[in-house]
Structures are given as C-alpha cells and as structure tokens.
Design a protein around this motif. Structure first.
Motif, PDB file in Angstrom:
ATOM      1  N   ILE A   1       0.845  -1.207   0.000  1.00 35.31           N
ATOM      2  CA  ILE A   1       0.000   0.000   0.000  1.00 35.31           C
ATOM      3  C   ILE A   1       0.875   1.250   0.000  1.00 35.31           C
ATOM      4  O   ILE A   1       0.550   2.247  -0.638  1.00 35.31           O
ATOM      5  CB  ILE A   1      -0.985  -0.019   1.189  1.00 35.31           C
ATOM      6  CG1 ILE A   1      -2.066  -1.074   0.919  1.00 35.31           C
ATOM      7  CG2 ILE A   1      -1.622   1.351   1.420  1.00 35.31           C
ATOM      8  CD1 ILE A   1      -3.025  -1.296   2.065  1.00 35.31           C
ATOM      9  N   ARG A   2       2.013   1.188   0.695  1.00 36.96           N
ATOM     10  CA  ARG A   2       2.937   2.331   0.675  1.00 36.96           C
ATOM     11  C   ARG A   2       3.474   2.576  -0.730  1.00 36.96           C
ATOM     12  O   ARG A   2       3.699   3.713  -1.118  1.00 36.96           O
ATOM     13  CB  ARG A   2       4.095   2.098   1.648  1.00 36.96           C
ATOM     14  CG  ARG A   2       3.696   2.287   3.080  1.00 36.96           C
ATOM     15  CD  ARG A   2       4.905   2.227   4.007  1.00 36.96           C
ATOM     16  NE  ARG A   2       4.534   1.397   5.133  1.00 36.96           N
ATOM     17  CZ  ARG A   2       5.242   0.418   5.642  1.00 36.96           C
ATOM     18  NH1 ARG A   2       6.421   0.140   5.140  1.00 36.96           N
ATOM     19  NH2 ARG A   2       4.809  -0.280   6.650  1.00 36.96           N
ATOM     20  N   TYR A   3       3.708   1.519  -1.478  1.00 36.26           N
ATOM     21  CA  TYR A   3       4.183   1.672  -2.862  1.00 36.26           C
ATOM     22  C   TYR A   3       3.088   2.213  -3.772  1.00 36.26           C
ATOM     23  O   TYR A   3       3.291   3.167  -4.516  1.00 36.26           O
ATOM     24  CB  TYR A   3       4.652   0.329  -3.437  1.00 36.26           C
ATOM     25  CG  TYR A   3       6.037  -0.096  -3.053  1.00 36.26           C
ATOM     26  CD1 TYR A   3       7.128   0.753  -3.170  1.00 36.26           C
ATOM     27  CD2 TYR A   3       6.267  -1.382  -2.602  1.00 36.26           C
ATOM     28  CE1 TYR A   3       8.397   0.338  -2.832  1.00 36.26           C
ATOM     29  CE2 TYR A   3       7.536  -1.814  -2.260  1.00 36.26           C
ATOM     30  CZ  TYR A   3       8.599  -0.939  -2.370  1.00 36.26           C
ATOM     31  OH  TYR A   3       9.845  -1.365  -2.045  1.00 36.26           O
ATOM     32  N   THR A   4       1.935   1.573  -3.739  1.00 36.78           N
ATOM     33  CA  THR A   4       0.903   1.844  -4.742  1.00 36.78           C
ATOM     34  C   THR A   4      -0.074   2.940  -4.356  1.00 36.78           C
ATOM     35  O   THR A   4      -0.682   3.548  -5.234  1.00 36.78           O
ATOM     36  CB  THR A   4       0.095   0.572  -5.036  1.00 36.78           C
ATOM     37  OG1 THR A   4      -0.577   0.158  -3.845  1.00 36.78           O
ATOM     38  CG2 THR A   4       0.989  -0.539  -5.550  1.00 36.78           C
ATOM     39  N   ARG A   5      -0.303   3.127  -3.051  1.00 35.30           N
ATOM     40  CA  ARG A   5      -1.281   4.096  -2.540  1.00 35.30           C
ATOM     41  C   ARG A   5      -2.695   3.784  -3.043  1.00 35.30           C
ATOM     42  O   ARG A   5      -3.510   4.661  -3.255  1.00 35.30           O
ATOM     43  CB  ARG A   5      -0.883   5.521  -2.901  1.00 35.30           C
ATOM     44  CG  ARG A   5       0.401   5.947  -2.248  1.00 35.30           C
ATOM     45  CD  ARG A   5       0.652   7.429  -2.386  1.00 35.30           C
ATOM     46  NE  ARG A   5       1.743   7.832  -1.540  1.00 35.30           N
ATOM     47  CZ  ARG A   5       2.986   8.010  -1.950  1.00 35.30           C
ATOM     48  NH1 ARG A   5       3.287   7.816  -3.206  1.00 35.30           N
ATOM     49  NH2 ARG A   5       3.909   8.384  -1.115  1.00 35.30           N
ATOM     50  N   ASN A   6      -2.944   2.500  -3.269  1.00 40.07           N
ATOM     51  CA  ASN A   6      -4.238   2.044  -3.756  1.00 40.07           C
ATOM     52  C   ASN A   6      -4.405   0.596  -3.296  1.00 40.07           C
ATOM     53  O   ASN A   6      -3.534  -0.233  -3.552  1.00 40.07           O
ATOM     54  CB  ASN A   6      -4.277   2.142  -5.289  1.00 40.07           C
ATOM     55  CG  ASN A   6      -5.572   1.678  -5.878  1.00 40.07           C
ATOM     56  OD1 ASN A   6      -6.092   0.629  -5.518  1.00 40.07           O
ATOM     57  ND2 ASN A   6      -6.083   2.440  -6.818  1.00 40.07           N
TER      58      ASN A   6
ATOM     59  N   ASP B   1      -2.900  -6.627  -5.955  1.00 40.14           N
ATOM     60  CA  ASP B   1      -2.286  -7.192  -7.156  1.00 40.14           C
ATOM     61  C   ASP B   1      -0.774  -7.365  -6.974  1.00 40.14           C
ATOM     62  O   ASP B   1      -0.201  -8.377  -7.386  1.00 40.14           O
ATOM     63  CB  ASP B   1      -2.554  -6.299  -8.370  1.00 40.14           C
ATOM     64  CG  ASP B   1      -4.009  -6.313  -8.808  1.00 40.14           C
ATOM     65  OD1 ASP B   1      -4.739  -7.244  -8.404  1.00 40.14           O
ATOM     66  OD2 ASP B   1      -4.408  -5.393  -9.545  1.00 40.14           O
ATOM     67  N   LEU B   2      -0.153  -6.360  -6.359  1.00 38.73           N
ATOM     68  CA  LEU B   2       1.285  -6.428  -6.141  1.00 38.73           C
ATOM     69  C   LEU B   2       1.649  -7.567  -5.193  1.00 38.73           C
ATOM     70  O   LEU B   2       2.620  -8.297  -5.427  1.00 38.73           O
ATOM     71  CB  LEU B   2       1.804  -5.083  -5.610  1.00 38.73           C
ATOM     72  CG  LEU B   2       3.305  -4.969  -5.385  1.00 38.73           C
ATOM     73  CD1 LEU B   2       4.071  -5.254  -6.667  1.00 38.73           C
ATOM     74  CD2 LEU B   2       3.642  -3.571  -4.860  1.00 38.73           C
ATOM     75  N   VAL B   3       0.874  -7.742  -4.134  1.00 38.79           N
ATOM     76  CA  VAL B   3       1.122  -8.844  -3.197  1.00 38.79           C
ATOM     77  C   VAL B   3       0.947 -10.178  -3.923  1.00 38.79           C
ATOM     78  O   VAL B   3       1.763 -11.099  -3.765  1.00 38.79           O
ATOM     79  CB  VAL B   3       0.187  -8.760  -1.966  1.00 38.79           C
ATOM     80  CG1 VAL B   3       0.262 -10.024  -1.135  1.00 38.79           C
ATOM     81  CG2 VAL B   3       0.531  -7.548  -1.120  1.00 38.79           C
ATOM     82  N   GLN B   4      -0.089 -10.282  -4.721  1.00 34.42           N
ATOM     83  CA  GLN B   4      -0.330 -11.526  -5.459  1.00 34.42           C
ATOM     84  C   GLN B   4       0.828 -11.824  -6.412  1.00 34.42           C
ATOM     85  O   GLN B   4       1.318 -12.956  -6.474  1.00 34.42           O
ATOM     86  CB  GLN B   4      -1.641 -11.433  -6.230  1.00 34.42           C
ATOM     87  CG  GLN B   4      -1.975 -12.701  -6.982  1.00 34.42           C
ATOM     88  CD  GLN B   4      -3.297 -12.605  -7.728  1.00 34.42           C
ATOM     89  OE1 GLN B   4      -3.903 -11.543  -7.814  1.00 34.42           O
ATOM     90  NE2 GLN B   4      -3.731 -13.723  -8.263  1.00 34.42           N
ATOM     91  N   ASP B   5       1.277 -10.813  -7.154  1.00 33.29           N
ATOM     92  CA  ASP B   5       2.407 -11.009  -8.065  1.00 33.29           C
ATOM     93  C   ASP B   5       3.661 -11.421  -7.302  1.00 33.29           C
ATOM     94  O   ASP B   5       4.426 -12.278  -7.753  1.00 33.29           O
ATOM     95  CB  ASP B   5       2.679  -9.731  -8.866  1.00 33.29           C
ATOM     96  CG  ASP B   5       1.597  -9.415  -9.880  1.00 33.29           C
ATOM     97  OD1 ASP B   5       0.793 -10.312 -10.188  1.00 33.29           O
ATOM     98  OD2 ASP B   5       1.556  -8.264 -10.362  1.00 33.29           O
ATOM     99  N   THR B   6       3.863 -10.799  -6.143  1.00 31.47           N
ATOM    100  CA  THR B   6       5.025 -11.136  -5.307  1.00 31.47           C
ATOM    101  C   THR B   6       4.965 -12.580  -4.850  1.00 31.47           C
ATOM    102  O   THR B   6       5.961 -13.316  -4.921  1.00 31.47           O
ATOM    103  CB  THR B   6       5.100 -10.187  -4.093  1.00 31.47           C
ATOM    104  OG1 THR B   6       5.173  -8.841  -4.557  1.00 31.47           O
ATOM    105  CG2 THR B   6       6.293 -10.501  -3.224  1.00 31.47           C
ATOM    106  N   MET B   7       3.796 -13.001  -4.384  1.00 33.74           N
ATOM    107  CA  MET B   7       3.632 -14.381  -3.920  1.00 33.74           C
ATOM    108  C   MET B   7       3.848 -15.378  -5.056  1.00 33.74           C
ATOM    109  O   MET B   7       4.500 -16.417  -4.870  1.00 33.74           O
ATOM    110  CB  MET B   7       2.242 -14.578  -3.323  1.00 33.74           C
ATOM    111  CG  MET B   7       1.996 -13.769  -2.086  1.00 33.74           C
ATOM    112  SD  MET B   7       3.005 -14.346  -0.744  1.00 33.74           S
ATOM    113  CE  MET B   7       1.891 -14.148   0.596  1.00 33.74           C
TER     114      MET B   7
END
Length: 170
Positions: free
Chosen positions: A22-27, A33-39
């Motif tokens: 959330i700090r990266y995307t502010r959304n 989506d970013l967490v999912q891609d990371t996982m």
C-alpha cells in the motif's frame, strides 16, 4: 522444504507484505495485485531461497523489483498511448488508422507512379519491396548485383519525384 511448505511459510507474511505494498501503490486494489504477483514469483522461484536467511526481506526485495518493473512498463506504455480526451490533428498524423478514401487515393497515386517509370527500374524495385534480397533479384534477371542496386535506387528517385506532393505533407 517442498513447495507446499514454502507456500504456507510465505502466507504468514502476506499481511505485512500488503501494508508494504500500500505504501508503494497508494491504492488497495493495486496493492493486492502487487502482493499476489510477489507471492506468485516467490513460489515460482522458491528453490532460489536459501533456508536460514530472512524470508521476509527476500519477499520485500521481490515486491520492490516487481513494483519497479511494472512502473517502468506502464511508463513506456503511457508514453506511446495518448491519454487525453481531445485528440489533436498532430496525434492523428502518427495514428495507424487513416481515412479509407485518402488511403485509396494515395495507393492509386503510387500505382500510377510505378506505372510511369520504365519497367527495367520498376520490376527490380517491386521485387525488393516484396522482400526479395538483392542477390535473388540479380539471379532472377541474370544481371550483376550492382546493377540491381542502381536500378532500385533510380526507381526510388523517380518515385520521389512523382510523389513529391506527399513528401511535403510529412
């Protein structure tokens, strides 16, 4: 450690990954989506993880790199696509779609220009334009490769002269 055990281990870190995302995307949606891609990347490359090292740090590095790569990709994409509601005539110049009537008119002029130059120049030029190599054209007509290059060059010059009205519009 197998893939299933690794998946269970990284799942424990998803809440802290989400708050970091959330700090990266502010959304929130983009963060999910970013967490999912990371996982997904972590599971795909779980064999690269060295047991006994900081898994949370490893996941954060994957997240940071994923975010940076996505940001760069989106920046390039947005640079190529007009994002404004109003499209100016300058934007239309680089547009891939043209008015069919204009395109038909231009193609007619090109055909007339090709018909107006001597066949000795137009035939090698047409073959080259179709994708044939200089050597293939030379072999087909039984002439030296230098002659083929000269005839193609002369055809281009004649076509430039005939189609000079279109040159000034560019």
């Amino acid at each position: 450690m197998n893939e299933l055990q690794f998946s269970a281990m990284i799942k424990e870190h998803s809440p802290s990954l989400r708050s970091h995302a959330i700090r990266y995307t502010r959304n929130e949606d983009d963060a999910d989506d970013l967490v999912q891609d990371t996982m997904i990347k972590a599971i795909r490359f779980y064999k690269n993880f060295q047991e006994g090292t900081n898994i949370k740090g490893w996941l954060f590095v994957i997240m940071r790199n994923t975010f940076i790569n996505d940001y760069r990709k989106n920046t390039r994409k947005n640079a190529l696509i007009t994002q404004t509601d109003e499209i100016s005539s300058q934007d239309l110049v680089v547009s891939a779609s043209e008015n069919d009537a204009t395109g038909t008119f231009i193609m007619g002029d090109i055909q007339k220009a090709l018909a107006s130059i001597p066949e000795v120049y137009s035939t090698p030029f047409t073959r080259y334009f179709e994708g044939h190599k200089y050597q293939e054209i030379a072999d087909e007509f039984g002439i030296p490769i230098g002659t083929v290059k000269t005839r193609i060059h002369m055809a281009r010059e004649m076509l430039k002269t005939y189609l000079k009205n279109y040159q000034s519009e560019r």
